[in-house]
Design a protein around this motif. Structure first.
Motif, PDB file in Angstrom:
ATOM      1  N   UNK A   1      25.250  74.739  80.866  1.00  0.00           N
ATOM      2  CA  UNK A   1      25.530  76.117  81.224  1.00  0.00           C
ATOM      3  C   UNK A   1      24.421  76.658  82.124  1.00  0.00           C
ATOM      4  N   UNK A   2      24.816  77.423  83.092  1.00  0.00           N
ATOM      5  CA  UNK A   2      23.872  78.120  83.963  1.00  0.00           C
ATOM      6  C   UNK A   2      23.734  79.548  83.470  1.00  0.00           C
ATOM      7  N   UNK A   3      22.549  80.114  83.637  1.00  0.00           N
ATOM      8  CA  UNK A   3      22.311  81.483  83.185  1.00  0.00           C
ATOM      9  C   UNK A   3      21.438  82.226  84.178  1.00  0.00           C
ATOM     10  N   UNK A   4      21.725  83.504  84.341  1.00  0.00           N
ATOM     11  CA  UNK A   4      20.862  84.376  85.128  1.00  0.00           C
ATOM     12  C   UNK A   4      20.754  85.718  84.414  1.00  0.00           C
ATOM     13  N   UNK A   5      19.648  86.400  84.672  1.00  0.00           N
ATOM     14  CA  UNK A   5      19.421  87.706  84.057  1.00  0.00           C
ATOM     15  C   UNK A   5      18.997  88.706  85.115  1.00  0.00           C
ATOM     16  N   UNK A   6      19.236  89.964  84.799  1.00  0.00           N
ATOM     17  CA  UNK A   6      18.777  91.068  85.638  1.00  0.00           C
ATOM     18  C   UNK A   6      18.285  92.175  84.725  1.00  0.00           C
ATOM     19  N   UNK A   7      17.087  92.658  84.973  1.00  0.00           N
ATOM     20  CA  UNK A   7      16.538  93.802  84.248  1.00  0.00           C
ATOM     21  C   UNK A   7      16.611  95.011  85.162  1.00  0.00           C
ATOM     22  N   UNK A   8      17.334  96.027  84.709  1.00  0.00           N
ATOM     23  CA  UNK A   8      17.568  97.210  85.528  1.00  0.00           C
ATOM     24  C   UNK A   8      16.875  98.406  84.877  1.00  0.00           C
ATOM     25  N   UNK A  52      15.017 101.985  75.735  1.00  0.00           N
ATOM     26  CA  UNK A  52      14.818 103.338  76.252  1.00  0.00           C
ATOM     27  C   UNK A  52      14.766 103.443  77.774  1.00  0.00           C
ATOM     28  N   UNK A  53      14.329 102.378  78.440  1.00  0.00           N
ATOM     29  CA  UNK A  53      14.175 102.475  79.897  1.00  0.00           C
ATOM     30  C   UNK A  53      14.631 101.239  80.670  1.00  0.00           C
ATOM     31  N   UNK A  54      15.478 100.402  80.028  1.00  0.00           N
ATOM     32  CA  UNK A  54      15.887  99.172  80.697  1.00  0.00           C
ATOM     33  C   UNK A  54      17.237  98.694  80.163  1.00  0.00           C
ATOM     34  N   UNK A  55      18.053  98.209  81.071  1.00  0.00           N
ATOM     35  CA  UNK A  55      19.283  97.515  80.723  1.00  0.00           C
ATOM     36  C   UNK A  55      19.145  96.086  81.214  1.00  0.00           C
ATOM     37  N   UNK A  56      19.307  95.132  80.306  1.00  0.00           N
ATOM     38  CA  UNK A  56      19.238  93.716  80.681  1.00  0.00           C
ATOM     39  C   UNK A  56      20.651  93.144  80.651  1.00  0.00           C
ATOM     40  N   UNK A  57      21.031  92.513  81.745  1.00  0.00           N
ATOM     41  CA  UNK A  57      22.290  91.786  81.835  1.00  0.00           C
ATOM     42  C   UNK A  57      21.957  90.302  81.874  1.00  0.00           C
ATOM     43  N   UNK A  58      22.623  89.510  81.039  1.00  0.00           N
ATOM     44  CA  UNK A  58      22.463  88.054  81.038  1.00  0.00           C
ATOM     45  C   UNK A  58      23.844  87.444  81.186  1.00  0.00           C
ATOM     46  N   UNK A  59      24.038  86.684  82.253  1.00  0.00           N
ATOM     47  CA  UNK A  59      25.331  86.087  82.546  1.00  0.00           C
ATOM     48  C   UNK A  59      25.220  84.574  82.418  1.00  0.00           C
ATOM     49  N   UNK A  72      28.419  89.309  90.316  1.00  0.00           N
ATOM     50  CA  UNK A  72      28.971  90.330  91.191  1.00  0.00           C
ATOM     51  C   UNK A  72      29.861  91.309  90.433  1.00  0.00           C
ATOM     52  N   UNK A  73      30.688  90.803  89.536  1.00  0.00           N
ATOM     53  CA  UNK A  73      31.566  91.673  88.748  1.00  0.00           C
ATOM     54  C   UNK A  73      30.735  92.643  87.903  1.00  0.00           C
ATOM     55  N   UNK A  74      29.759  92.113  87.176  1.00  0.00           N
ATOM     56  CA  UNK A  74      28.925  92.962  86.320  1.00  0.00           C
ATOM     57  C   UNK A  74      28.148  93.982  87.146  1.00  0.00           C
ATOM     58  N   UNK A  75      27.512  93.536  88.219  1.00  0.00           N
ATOM     59  CA  UNK A  75      26.687  94.424  89.041  1.00  0.00           C
ATOM     60  C   UNK A  75      27.526  95.483  89.749  1.00  0.00           C
ATOM     61  N   UNK A  76      28.657  95.096  90.307  1.00  0.00           N
ATOM     62  CA  UNK A  76      29.468  96.070  91.042  1.00  0.00           C
ATOM     63  C   UNK A  76      30.029  97.154  90.128  1.00  0.00           C
ATOM     64  N   UNK A  77      30.423  96.777  88.923  1.00  0.00           N
ATOM     65  CA  UNK A  77      30.912  97.786  87.981  1.00  0.00           C
ATOM     66  C   UNK A  77      29.771  98.709  87.534  1.00  0.00           C
ATOM     67  N   UNK A  90      18.452  92.708  90.565  1.00  0.00           N
ATOM     68  CA  UNK A  90      17.966  91.443  91.113  1.00  0.00           C
ATOM     69  C   UNK A  90      18.164  90.370  90.040  1.00  0.00           C
ATOM     70  N   UNK A  91      18.995  89.400  90.349  1.00  0.00           N
ATOM     71  CA  UNK A  91      19.302  88.330  89.404  1.00  0.00           C
ATOM     72  C   UNK A  91      18.248  87.228  89.500  1.00  0.00           C
ATOM     73  N   UNK A  92      17.850  86.723  88.336  1.00  0.00           N
ATOM     74  CA  UNK A  92      16.902  85.605  88.241  1.00  0.00           C
ATOM     75  C   UNK A  92      17.565  84.486  87.450  1.00  0.00           C
ATOM     76  N   UNK A  93      17.565  83.278  88.001  1.00  0.00           N
ATOM     77  CA  UNK A  93      18.108  82.141  87.261  1.00  0.00           C
ATOM     78  C   UNK A  93      17.171  81.769  86.134  1.00  0.00           C
ATOM     79  N   UNK A  94      17.727  81.461  84.997  1.00  0.00           N
ATOM     80  CA  UNK A  94      16.931  81.062  83.822  1.00  0.00           C
ATOM     81  C   UNK A  94      16.862  79.556  83.777  1.00  0.00           C
TER      82      UNK A  94
END
Length: 94
Positions: A1-8, A52-59, A72-77, A90-94
């Protein structure tokens, strides 16, 4: 499995997490509370974590093309729901 994360950086992380999950729950399996969620797409999963100050998305996905599509789906929504904020995703590969 491939994974990437973004901290917003956002003070509305929990609100956006819940909004994203409720949006997708009409069509696909979703579980969430105020601090964490998971959206199960046909090609992979998106996990969400809010504090409190961050949303992390892990795909996660089985191949690079599907991973890019789910990012793209997660970020665009998210950008659409957070139109009052300027989102830096900004997505980072894990």
């Amino acid at each position: 499995m491939l994974e990437s994360t973004a901290d917003i950086a956002t003070e509305k992380a929990s609100r956006y997490l819940q909004q994203l999950c409720k949006h997708f729950a009409h069509k696909i399996p979703v579980s969430f509370d105020a601090a964490a969620g998971q959206i199960s797409f046909s090609g992979g999963d998106c996990r969400l974590e809010a504090d409190d100050n961050r949303l992390r998305l892990s795909v996660t996905a089985s191949d690079a093309e599907t991973l890019a599509k789910l990012q793209n789906v997660a970020a665009s929504h998210l950008v659409r729901f957070a139109f009052r904020e300027e989102m830096q995703i900004t997505w980072q590969r894990v």
